[in-house]
Scaffold this motif. Structure first.
Motif, mmCIF file in Angstrom:
data_model
loop_
_atom_site.group_PDB
_atom_site.id
_atom_site.type_symbol
_atom_site.label_atom_id
_atom_site.label_comp_id
_atom_site.label_asym_id
_atom_site.label_seq_id
_atom_site.Cartn_x
_atom_site.Cartn_y
_atom_site.Cartn_z
ATOM 1 N N ARG A 165 0.827 -1.202 0.000
ATOM 2 C CA ARG A 165 0.000 0.000 0.000
ATOM 3 C C ARG A 165 0.867 1.259 0.000
ATOM 4 O O ARG A 165 0.535 2.253 -0.647
ATOM 5 C CB ARG A 165 -0.935 -0.017 1.215
ATOM 6 C CG ARG A 165 -1.948 1.108 1.209
ATOM 7 C CD ARG A 165 -3.078 0.846 2.177
ATOM 8 N NE ARG A 165 -2.636 0.752 3.556
ATOM 9 C CZ ARG A 165 -2.687 -0.370 4.287
ATOM 10 N NH1 ARG A 165 -3.140 -1.479 3.766
ATOM 11 N NH2 ARG A 165 -2.275 -0.381 5.537
ATOM 12 N N HIS A 166 1.988 1.217 0.707
ATOM 13 C CA HIS A 166 2.837 2.403 0.809
ATOM 14 C C HIS A 166 3.860 2.506 -0.312
ATOM 15 O O HIS A 166 4.138 3.606 -0.807
ATOM 16 C CB HIS A 166 3.562 2.410 2.155
ATOM 17 C CG HIS A 166 2.679 2.742 3.310
ATOM 18 N ND1 HIS A 166 2.355 4.035 3.650
ATOM 19 C CD2 HIS A 166 2.024 1.949 4.193
ATOM 20 C CE1 HIS A 166 1.549 4.027 4.700
ATOM 21 N NE2 HIS A 166 1.331 2.780 5.042
ATOM 22 N N ILE A 167 4.445 1.394 -0.712
ATOM 23 C CA ILE A 167 5.544 1.433 -1.677
ATOM 24 C C ILE A 167 5.055 1.375 -3.119
ATOM 25 O O ILE A 167 5.534 2.120 -3.979
ATOM 26 C CB ILE A 167 6.540 0.292 -1.398
ATOM 27 C CG1 ILE A 167 7.208 0.519 -0.037
ATOM 28 C CG2 ILE A 167 7.600 0.212 -2.503
ATOM 29 C CD1 ILE A 167 8.197 -0.559 0.364
ATOM 30 N N LEU A 168 4.102 0.498 -3.401
ATOM 31 C CA LEU A 168 3.614 0.367 -4.768
ATOM 32 C C LEU A 168 2.611 1.453 -5.117
ATOM 33 O O LEU A 168 2.658 2.037 -6.197
ATOM 34 C CB LEU A 168 2.996 -1.018 -4.984
ATOM 35 C CG LEU A 168 3.952 -2.197 -4.807
ATOM 36 C CD1 LEU A 168 3.223 -3.502 -5.055
ATOM 37 C CD2 LEU A 168 5.150 -2.077 -5.743
ATOM 38 N N GLY A 169 1.684 1.698 -4.187
ATOM 39 C CA GLY A 169 0.732 2.787 -4.345
ATOM 40 C C GLY A 169 0.064 2.826 -5.702
ATOM 41 O O GLY A 169 -0.442 1.814 -6.182
ATOM 42 N N PRO A 170 0.074 3.992 -6.367
ATOM 43 C CA PRO A 170 -0.640 4.159 -7.646
ATOM 44 C C PRO A 170 -0.123 3.261 -8.766
ATOM 45 O O PRO A 170 -0.831 2.995 -9.720
ATOM 46 C CB PRO A 170 -0.402 5.634 -7.989
ATOM 47 C CG PRO A 170 -0.077 6.286 -6.682
ATOM 48 C CD PRO A 170 0.664 5.249 -5.896
ATOM 49 N N SER A 171 1.118 2.790 -8.672
ATOM 50 C CA SER A 171 1.695 2.009 -9.771
ATOM 51 C C SER A 171 1.135 0.595 -9.866
ATOM 52 O O SER A 171 1.242 -0.048 -10.910
ATOM 53 C CB SER A 171 3.224 1.942 -9.634
ATOM 54 O OG SER A 171 3.582 1.198 -8.481
ATOM 55 N N ASN A 172 0.553 0.092 -8.791
ATOM 56 C CA ASN A 172 0.031 -1.280 -8.817
ATOM 57 C C ASN A 172 -1.204 -1.373 -7.924
ATOM 58 O O ASN A 172 -1.122 -1.838 -6.788
ATOM 59 C CB ASN A 172 1.099 -2.270 -8.357
ATOM 60 C CG ASN A 172 0.715 -3.715 -8.637
ATOM 61 O OD1 ASN A 172 -0.468 -4.052 -8.724
ATOM 62 N ND2 ASN A 172 1.707 -4.571 -8.767
ATOM 63 N N LYS A 222 -7.613 6.547 1.514
ATOM 64 C CA LYS A 222 -7.282 7.177 0.238
ATOM 65 C C LYS A 222 -6.616 6.174 -0.699
ATOM 66 O O LYS A 222 -6.944 6.089 -1.887
ATOM 67 C CB LYS A 222 -6.328 8.366 0.459
ATOM 68 C CG LYS A 222 -6.993 9.645 0.909
ATOM 69 C CD LYS A 222 -5.928 10.733 1.023
ATOM 70 C CE LYS A 222 -6.497 12.024 1.578
ATOM 71 N NZ LYS A 222 -5.434 13.052 1.747
ATOM 72 N N ALA A 223 -5.661 5.414 -0.162
ATOM 73 C CA ALA A 223 -4.942 4.434 -0.982
ATOM 74 C C ALA A 223 -5.888 3.358 -1.496
ATOM 75 O O ALA A 223 -5.819 2.957 -2.662
ATOM 76 C CB ALA A 223 -3.817 3.804 -0.164
ATOM 77 N N ILE A 224 -6.777 2.885 -0.642
ATOM 78 C CA ILE A 224 -7.733 1.845 -1.031
ATOM 79 C C ILE A 224 -8.701 2.383 -2.083
ATOM 80 O O ILE A 224 -8.967 1.723 -3.094
ATOM 81 C CB ILE A 224 -8.491 1.336 0.216
ATOM 82 C CG1 ILE A 224 -7.533 0.570 1.129
ATOM 83 C CG2 ILE A 224 -9.668 0.448 -0.193
ATOM 84 C CD1 ILE A 224 -8.099 0.268 2.498
ATOM 85 N N ASN A 225 -9.241 3.567 -1.860
ATOM 86 C CA ASN A 225 -10.185 4.164 -2.814
ATOM 87 C C ASN A 225 -9.525 4.457 -4.160
ATOM 88 O O ASN A 225 -10.119 4.214 -5.222
ATOM 89 C CB ASN A 225 -10.778 5.451 -2.237
ATOM 90 C CG ASN A 225 -11.785 5.190 -1.124
ATOM 91 O OD1 ASN A 225 -12.453 4.164 -1.121
ATOM 92 N ND2 ASN A 225 -11.886 6.111 -0.190
ATOM 93 N N ASN A 226 -8.282 4.980 -4.121
ATOM 94 C CA ASN A 226 -7.581 5.280 -5.363
ATOM 95 C C ASN A 226 -7.302 4.014 -6.170
ATOM 96 O O ASN A 226 -7.440 3.995 -7.399
ATOM 97 C CB ASN A 226 -6.266 6.011 -5.074
ATOM 98 C CG ASN A 226 -6.477 7.440 -4.622
ATOM 99 O OD1 ASN A 226 -7.537 8.014 -4.861
ATOM 100 N ND2 ASN A 226 -5.483 8.017 -3.971
ATOM 101 N N ALA A 227 -6.913 2.961 -5.462
ATOM 102 C CA ALA A 227 -6.624 1.686 -6.146
ATOM 103 C C ALA A 227 -7.879 1.147 -6.805
ATOM 104 O O ALA A 227 -7.852 0.710 -7.978
ATOM 105 C CB ALA A 227 -6.062 0.680 -5.143
ATOM 106 N N TYR A 228 -8.982 1.182 -6.078
ATOM 107 C CA TYR A 228 -10.225 0.655 -6.650
ATOM 108 C C TYR A 228 -10.692 1.507 -7.840
ATOM 109 O O TYR A 228 -11.162 0.971 -8.854
ATOM 110 C CB TYR A 228 -11.332 0.583 -5.604
ATOM 111 C CG TYR A 228 -12.624 0.025 -6.146
ATOM 112 C CD1 TYR A 228 -12.725 -1.314 -6.491
ATOM 113 C CD2 TYR A 228 -13.726 0.856 -6.359
ATOM 114 C CE1 TYR A 228 -13.903 -1.829 -7.026
ATOM 115 C CE2 TYR A 228 -14.899 0.354 -6.880
ATOM 116 C CZ TYR A 228 -14.991 -0.995 -7.218
ATOM 117 O OH TYR A 228 -16.149 -1.497 -7.757
ATOM 118 N N SER A 229 -10.546 2.808 -7.721
ATOM 119 C CA SER A 229 -10.945 3.701 -8.818
ATOM 120 C C SER A 229 -10.154 3.426 -10.090
ATOM 121 O O SER A 229 -10.705 3.419 -11.193
ATOM 122 C CB SER A 229 -10.769 5.164 -8.408
ATOM 123 O OG SER A 229 -11.645 5.512 -7.350
#
Length: 237
Positions: A165-172, A222-229
């Motif tokens: 969640r912290h390292i990969l974030g938006p990239s994966n 935020k991380a969870i919502n962004n990933a799902y979006s």
């Protein structure tokens, strides 16, 4: 009781300039807040985040301005309380006890409460936020975080979920949600709803995360919502 007021009460019992130790701090928590289980747990959480942050900075050898900012984001510190919080930070840095002792003591407090203590994952989440603040989680920091997770009793999967969640974030985004890239939309939706339910700020508050640390919950959501979006957007396209 506000956690920062509680920390002030805790530090008043430690003379200025004295070489306070981990044991003295945790025994003071037990003595001062022994009759108030909720406050005791919240203060222990606060001390753990502050102290382990200090130990992580010492292990890495460098404290960047961004890391200090990240620390202050996690704990919204009013100007009048800065002195107390950073005094505790300095006590932890100077204490000869290693970070493993701090981690084991916090885990021990959870056991005394007869809980699985999901707060330990929240502590790890906060430490990751600080570690990544300068744009990179360095090797020594990652080793530190992995050892803290091991002492806390987190599984390798639980540690990997927090790390991703912290390292990969938006990239994966799939890694953030703990899914395979070929997961069906229905599986993705079900996983997302489970994570939202498990990580809602109200749930963190219910398990004893102080209000001042709700930044952790907000960033996690935020991380969870962004990933799902991201995943839902690709599916729709």
């Amino acid at each position: 009781m506000n956690i920062l007021t509680s920390l002030n009460t805790l530090l008043q019992g430690i003379p200025a300039g004295s070489r306070a130790t981990l044991d003295a701090i945790f025994e003071s928590i037990r003595a001062i807040f022994g009759g108030d289980r909720d406050t005791r747990k919240r203060v222990a959480f606060g001390v753990a985040v502050i102290a382990l942050s200090a130990k992580m900075a010492k292990a890495d050898g460098i404290v960047s301005p961004r890391e200090v900012t990240a620390f202050q984001e996690i704990l919204e510190i009013p100007p009048e309380e800065l002195r107390n919080v950073f005094r505790l930070y300095d006590i932890a840095k100077q204490d000869i006890a290693g970070f493993d002792t701090y981690a084991m003591r916090l885990k021990g407090l959870c056991r005394e409460e007869g809980e699985t203590c999901e707060l330990l994952t929240d502590v790890l989440d906060g430490l990751f936020h600080i570690a990544k603040a300068d744009g990179l989680v360095h090797e020594r920091e990652l080793e530190f975080l992995a050892e803290v997770a091991r002492i806390f009793g987190l599984s390798e999967t639980e540690f990997t979920d927090v790390k991703n969640r912290h390292i990969l974030g938006p990239s994966n985004p799939y890694a953030v949600l703990g899914l395979d890239p070929d997961a069906a939309p229905s599986e993705t939706r079900a996983r997302y709803l489970t994570l939202v339910r498990e990580n809602h700020p109200d749930r963190l508050a219910a398990r004893g995360v102080p209000d001042e640390f709700m930044f952790i919950a907000t960033e996690r959501m935020k991380a969870i919502n962004n990933a799902y979006s991201q995943i839902a957007g690709k599916t729709a396209a």
